[in-house]
Design a protein around this motif. Sequence first.
Motif, PDB file in Angstrom:
ATOM      1  N   MET A   1      45.133  41.183  36.649  1.00 27.31           N
ATOM      2  CA  MET A   1      44.349  41.197  35.430  1.00 27.31           C
ATOM      3  C   MET A   1      44.756  42.362  34.549  1.00 27.31           C
ATOM      4  O   MET A   1      45.067  43.442  35.052  1.00 27.31           O
ATOM      5  CB  MET A   1      42.864  41.323  35.763  1.00 27.31           C
ATOM      6  CG  MET A   1      42.297  40.123  36.486  1.00 27.31           C
ATOM      7  SD  MET A   1      40.518  40.313  36.716  1.00 27.31           S
ATOM      8  CE  MET A   1      40.160  38.814  37.590  1.00 27.31           C
TER       9      MET A   1
ATOM     10  N   ASP B   1      36.949  47.100  41.515  1.00 28.79           N
ATOM     11  CA  ASP B   1      36.446  45.783  41.919  1.00 28.79           C
ATOM     12  C   ASP B   1      36.862  44.729  40.899  1.00 28.79           C
ATOM     13  O   ASP B   1      37.148  43.575  41.250  1.00 28.79           O
ATOM     14  CB  ASP B   1      34.920  45.804  42.058  1.00 28.79           C
ATOM     15  CG  ASP B   1      34.466  46.391  43.385  1.00 28.79           C
ATOM     16  OD1 ASP B   1      35.330  46.703  44.229  1.00 28.79           O
ATOM     17  OD2 ASP B   1      33.240  46.543  43.578  1.00 28.79           O
ATOM     18  N   TYR B   2      36.898  45.125  39.625  1.00 29.55           N
ATOM     19  CA  TYR B   2      37.353  44.203  38.576  1.00 29.55           C
ATOM     20  C   TYR B   2      38.860  43.959  38.683  1.00 29.55           C
ATOM     21  O   TYR B   2      39.323  42.807  38.680  1.00 29.55           O
ATOM     22  CB  TYR B   2      37.018  44.771  37.199  1.00 29.55           C
ATOM     23  CG  TYR B   2      37.717  44.055  36.066  1.00 29.55           C
ATOM     24  CD1 TYR B   2      37.293  42.795  35.645  1.00 29.55           C
ATOM     25  CD2 TYR B   2      38.839  44.614  35.439  1.00 29.55           C
ATOM     26  CE1 TYR B   2      37.952  42.122  34.622  1.00 29.55           C
ATOM     27  CE2 TYR B   2      39.495  43.948  34.418  1.00 29.55           C
ATOM     28  CZ  TYR B   2      39.053  42.711  34.019  1.00 29.55           C
ATOM     29  OH  TYR B   2      39.715  42.057  33.016  1.00 29.55           O
TER      30      TYR B   2
ATOM     31  N   ARG C   1      40.843  44.204  41.172  1.00 27.46           N
ATOM     32  CA  ARG C   1      41.226  43.472  42.385  1.00 27.46           C
ATOM     33  C   ARG C   1      40.565  42.108  42.477  1.00 27.46           C
ATOM     34  O   ARG C   1      40.720  41.405  43.463  1.00 27.46           O
ATOM     35  CB  ARG C   1      40.903  44.315  43.618  1.00 27.46           C
ATOM     36  CG  ARG C   1      41.755  45.587  43.707  1.00 27.46           C
ATOM     37  CD  ARG C   1      41.577  46.288  45.051  1.00 27.46           C
ATOM     38  NE  ARG C   1      42.586  47.311  45.215  1.00 27.46           N
ATOM     39  CZ  ARG C   1      42.398  48.619  45.010  1.00 27.46           C
ATOM     40  NH1 ARG C   1      41.199  49.061  44.650  1.00 27.46           N
ATOM     41  NH2 ARG C   1      43.379  49.493  45.185  1.00 27.46           N
ATOM     42  N   GLY C   2      39.793  41.737  41.457  1.00 23.54           N
ATOM     43  CA  GLY C   2      39.222  40.402  41.411  1.00 23.54           C
ATOM     44  C   GLY C   2      37.991  40.187  42.246  1.00 23.54           C
ATOM     45  O   GLY C   2      37.582  39.037  42.482  1.00 23.54           O
TER      46      GLY C   2
ATOM     47  N   ASN D   1      33.017  38.905  39.501  1.00 23.81           N
ATOM     48  CA  ASN D   1      33.092  37.824  38.520  1.00 23.81           C
ATOM     49  C   ASN D   1      31.707  37.638  37.921  1.00 23.81           C
ATOM     50  O   ASN D   1      30.750  38.315  38.317  1.00 23.81           O
ATOM     51  CB  ASN D   1      33.602  36.525  39.163  1.00 23.81           C
ATOM     52  CG  ASN D   1      32.749  36.088  40.344  1.00 23.81           C
ATOM     53  OD1 ASN D   1      31.572  35.762  40.177  1.00 23.81           O
ATOM     54  ND2 ASN D   1      33.338  36.089  41.539  1.00 23.81           N
TER      55      ASN D   1
ATOM     56  N   VAL E   1      32.760  42.382  33.870  1.00 28.48           N
ATOM     57  CA  VAL E   1      32.882  40.925  33.821  1.00 28.48           C
ATOM     58  C   VAL E   1      31.692  40.255  33.138  1.00 28.48           C
ATOM     59  O   VAL E   1      31.832  39.195  32.539  1.00 28.48           O
ATOM     60  CB  VAL E   1      33.077  40.334  35.240  1.00 28.48           C
ATOM     61  CG1 VAL E   1      34.365  40.827  35.856  1.00 28.48           C
ATOM     62  CG2 VAL E   1      31.899  40.684  36.150  1.00 28.48           C
TER      63      VAL E   1
ATOM     64  N   ASN F   1      37.912  38.487  50.458  1.00 31.58           N
ATOM     65  CA  ASN F   1      38.820  39.284  49.636  1.00 31.58           C
ATOM     66  C   ASN F   1      39.606  40.316  50.437  1.00 31.58           C
ATOM     67  O   ASN F   1      40.192  41.235  49.863  1.00 31.58           O
ATOM     68  CB  ASN F   1      38.024  39.991  48.531  1.00 31.58           C
ATOM     69  CG  ASN F   1      37.631  39.044  47.404  1.00 31.58           C
ATOM     70  OD1 ASN F   1      38.439  38.711  46.554  1.00 31.58           O
ATOM     71  ND2 ASN F   1      36.377  38.596  47.431  1.00 31.58           N
TER      72      ASN F   1
END
Length: 309
Positions: A1, A76-77, A79-80, A83, A94, A213
């Motif tokens: 991202m 955390d954003y 690394r996905g 959401n 997010v 994750n």
Amino acid sequence: MDPNIQSTQPKGNDSRWRVWWRLLRPHTLTASFVPVLIGTALALPTGEVKGSLFLAMLLASILIQAATNMFNEYYDYVRGLDNEKSVGIGGAIVRDGVSPKTVMGIAVSFCAAAVGIGIYICMESSWWLALVGSLCIAAGYFYTGGPWPIAYTPFGELVAGLFMGFIIIVISFFIHTGTVSLASILVSIPIALLIGAILMANNIRDRVGDEKNGRRTLAILLGHTGAVRFLAGMFLFSYLWVTGWVVTGMFSPWLLIVFLSVPKAVQAIRGFQDKSSPAEMMPAMACTAQVNTQFGFLLALGLFLQTWI
């Protein structure tokens, strides 16, 4: 991202101040001010407590904790993990459209401010604290930052308790007295456990998603039931530890006032039992943070009463 793709303007119906307040994750900030309060209460009998140093230590600890929360938000954003459907107080990037670059910038600014305050604390006490303070900031960053985040291992609770519980109490005592006592070490242990418990509660709630994750937290290794039992054991040990001090005569019976926080601990454990969804476990997670707050304030009050009554 791409961490720079979003606007700095919060979206949705929330007012801006609510977004930034959530970004600080206020329920975790008890992990910063409770240890400072207890370390200072321990130093009261020496008559050397300095109000300016207390306030400086309090502000520096809050800044480091807040920066840690923002590093967590950012990574955390990236690394996905976060959401728009994520449950919890995080997710300002997010859900609220806050720029990742802004979040990281504020985190770094908070660390810089903590360093500036730390310089004053060192000037008034010892420059050895510069090394200790640097390690605390590094631990906050590497909890979710770097190539091997601590948050992805079973050692998150240990690191959180060590740096935010044990070390902060000992430093808060040291800056007033110039020494480290056995009492300051012993008193730090239950607080370290309860700070670790806040993280354990968070990891119990996020266990399923974290495992998907690639995380290997202690809650994942123990499973839901085992993790809840472990959390209960952390609570139980904290109360028994204080009881042991009183029984051996090391501290006054006033410290047994911490047992007034037992109902909140019971509520936290019951809130996790037989729950499966993160949303169902949110109240229990909040209760766990409240246990730390209540136990910590009551312990500080007991230390104060021991000194003056």
